[in-house]
Each structure stands twice: as C-alpha cells, then as structure tokens.
Design an enzyme around this catalytic site. Sequence first.
Site, PDB file in Angstrom:
ATOM      1  N   ILE A   4       2.267   2.530   3.497  1.00  0.00           N
ATOM      2  CA  ILE A   4       3.439   1.787   4.025  1.00  0.00           C
ATOM      3  C   ILE A   4       4.597   1.246   3.162  1.00  0.00           C
ATOM      4  O   ILE A   4       5.627   1.597   3.209  1.00  0.00           O
ATOM      5  CB  ILE A   4       2.609   0.895   4.826  1.00  0.00           C
ATOM      6  CG1 ILE A   4       1.563   1.278   5.659  1.00  0.00           C
ATOM      7  CG2 ILE A   4       3.533  -0.254   5.411  1.00  0.00           C
ATOM      8  CD1 ILE A   4       0.513   0.161   6.370  1.00  0.00           C
ATOM      9  N   CYS A   5       4.242   0.443   2.339  1.00  0.00           N
ATOM     10  CA  CYS A   5       4.922  -0.242   1.519  1.00  0.00           C
ATOM     11  C   CYS A   5       5.567   0.516   0.564  1.00  0.00           C
ATOM     12  O   CYS A   5       6.882   0.070  -0.296  1.00  0.00           O
ATOM     13  CB  CYS A   5       4.621  -1.602   0.934  1.00  0.00           C
ATOM     14  SG  CYS A   5       3.790  -2.561   2.347  1.00  0.00           S
ATOM     15  N   LEU A   6       5.136   1.643   0.268  1.00  0.00           N
ATOM     16  CA  LEU A   6       5.890   2.554  -0.660  1.00  0.00           C
ATOM     17  C   LEU A   6       6.428   3.507  -0.167  1.00  0.00           C
ATOM     18  O   LEU A   6       7.833   3.904  -0.221  1.00  0.00           O
ATOM     19  CB  LEU A   6       4.637   3.138  -1.864  1.00  0.00           C
ATOM     20  CG  LEU A   6       5.436   4.238  -2.829  1.00  0.00           C
ATOM     21  CD1 LEU A   6       6.302   3.468  -3.632  1.00  0.00           C
ATOM     22  CD2 LEU A   6       4.325   4.679  -3.722  1.00  0.00           C
ATOM     23  N   PRO A  12      10.228   2.563   2.126  1.00  0.00           N
ATOM     24  CA  PRO A  12      11.368   2.689   1.249  1.00  0.00           C
ATOM     25  C   PRO A  12      11.688   4.051   0.433  1.00  0.00           C
ATOM     26  O   PRO A  12      12.875   4.363   0.205  1.00  0.00           O
ATOM     27  CB  PRO A  12      11.271   1.464   0.264  1.00  0.00           C
ATOM     28  CG  PRO A  12       9.803   1.255   0.093  1.00  0.00           C
ATOM     29  CD  PRO A  12       9.101   1.584   1.499  1.00  0.00           C
ATOM     30  N   TRP A  16       1.037  -1.227  -0.016  1.00  0.00           N
ATOM     31  CA  TRP A  16      -0.056   0.041   0.008  1.00  0.00           C
ATOM     32  C   TRP A  16       1.007   1.334   0.040  1.00  0.00           C
ATOM     33  O   TRP A  16       1.965   1.066   0.661  1.00  0.00           O
ATOM     34  CB  TRP A  16      -0.989  -0.068   1.266  1.00  0.00           C
ATOM     35  CG  TRP A  16      -1.910  -1.202   1.137  1.00  0.00           C
ATOM     36  CD1 TRP A  16      -2.540  -1.668   0.234  1.00  0.00           C
ATOM     37  CD2 TRP A  16      -2.093  -2.039   2.407  1.00  0.00           C
ATOM     38  NE1 TRP A  16      -3.286  -2.629   0.642  1.00  0.00           N
ATOM     39  CE2 TRP A  16      -3.147  -2.892   1.879  1.00  0.00           C
ATOM     40  CE3 TRP A  16      -1.798  -2.016   3.745  1.00  0.00           C
ATOM     41  CZ2 TRP A  16      -3.507  -4.123   2.608  1.00  0.00           C
ATOM     42  CZ3 TRP A  16      -2.203  -2.918   4.612  1.00  0.00           C
ATOM     43  CH2 TRP A  16      -3.212  -3.845   4.120  1.00  0.00           C
TER      44      TRP A  16
END
Length: 228
Positions: free
Chosen positions: A124-126, A129, A121
């Site tokens: 969070i996951c974008l 990083p 998502w």
Amino acid sequence: MEATATLNPKAGLGALLTPDNCALILIDHQPFQFAGLRSHDTQTIINNVVGLTKSAKAFGVPTLFTTVVEHRGGFLIKQLQDIFPDQKPIDRTFINTWEDTRVTDWVKATGKKKIVMAALWTEICLAMPVIQALGEGYEVYIVTDASGGVSLEAHEMAVMRMVQAGAVPLTWTVFASELQRDWARTETVPALAEMLIEHMGNVGTSLSWELQLLATPPTVSSAAPEGI
C-alpha cells in the site's frame, strides 16, 4: 536500413546510484505499521532501514521522513529519528505519499530524478507512490528489505507489481555499495565499515575479526631460530 540503438535507462553506468543523483524517501516506519508486519520480522526491518538511512546520511543523500496520522499510528521509530534528529517527518492524511504536495515539492527541490523509497506496508504505502512517481517520469528504486507487508504474499505481489510498472528493486547494502563504488574514496570508508559492523550480521562480525587480526602485533614463535 540502419539499425537504431535503443537506450535502456535501466542499464549502463548511468543506471547506478551515486550520492549526487538520488534522493531517499522513508515512509511510515511507525509502531502501528510494525504491529501489522508479517512478511519479515520486525527486528530485521528496523536493522535494515536504519542501515539504509545511515548510508544516506554518510554519503549526503537528501533524505525525507514521512508518517501517516502519527497521533494514531505513532511517531517515527526512535532509531530513525535519531539519525536526523532535527528533521520533523511530514505527517500525512493521504495514504499515497505522492499525493501530498509537501512531499512532491521536496522531491522537486532536490532536483533528483532517481528516487529511492522504502515503506511499511509494501503493498500500500510503498506501491502507491512508486507507481504514481513512475508514471510522472521518475526513476524509482525500491529497497525491498527495508520494507514489509502484512503477509509474505502481500509483500511479494507488491514488489512484482512495482517491477512490472518499471521500478528497480534493491537491498540496503546494494544502495550503500553503489554510493561507495570505489574503495579509493577513502573519506566514506570508515562510515561504511561502521554500518557493516553494526547492521550486516555475519559480514560485520567477520570484518570486526579481520580488523582485530590486523591490529594484533605478530608474535615470534619460541621454536624460531635465533635472529628471526
């Protein structure tokens, strides 16, 4: 007192993406993440991330797939895996992709400083990083329409947060267009046209229609004077 010119790395020709100056990382386009997607409809994100990935392949941009705990969250969706069938996604336990040294080692091996990312998502996951990579001196471009969050607010706030940190937002067709840059580069035009037809909705249907008309032999009107 002489004025000192300040170089803005986000402006000028050098800020644009080329097939030779960037790498693409696709993060967690898996069934569990799609199940929680609420900022966009699933079909649109699948269409866009597939168009993005096909663009990278057509122009030879290094591309990495990564998943998180795939035995729980599911394998990378088939539409993406089919583009690079021989690539086994890096399966992580880290929520933050950039904390997995296999990913950062891959990035270092490409030699690229411009990193393009899309993820599920967004918040969070974008975001994780992207923010870390920016802090380590990379120029990061986020493909907002190939990413999505658990709500529209979550997606939009994450994009704002990343932009404030220095990320550059773009959409998948901007990515493809910057790589093409010049219609005189005819070797990649057929692949780009195919992607537009398959993944760009009304633009694709209009292009198909134009190609149909260009391929249709002209007809002579029955009312035309003889000899014309």
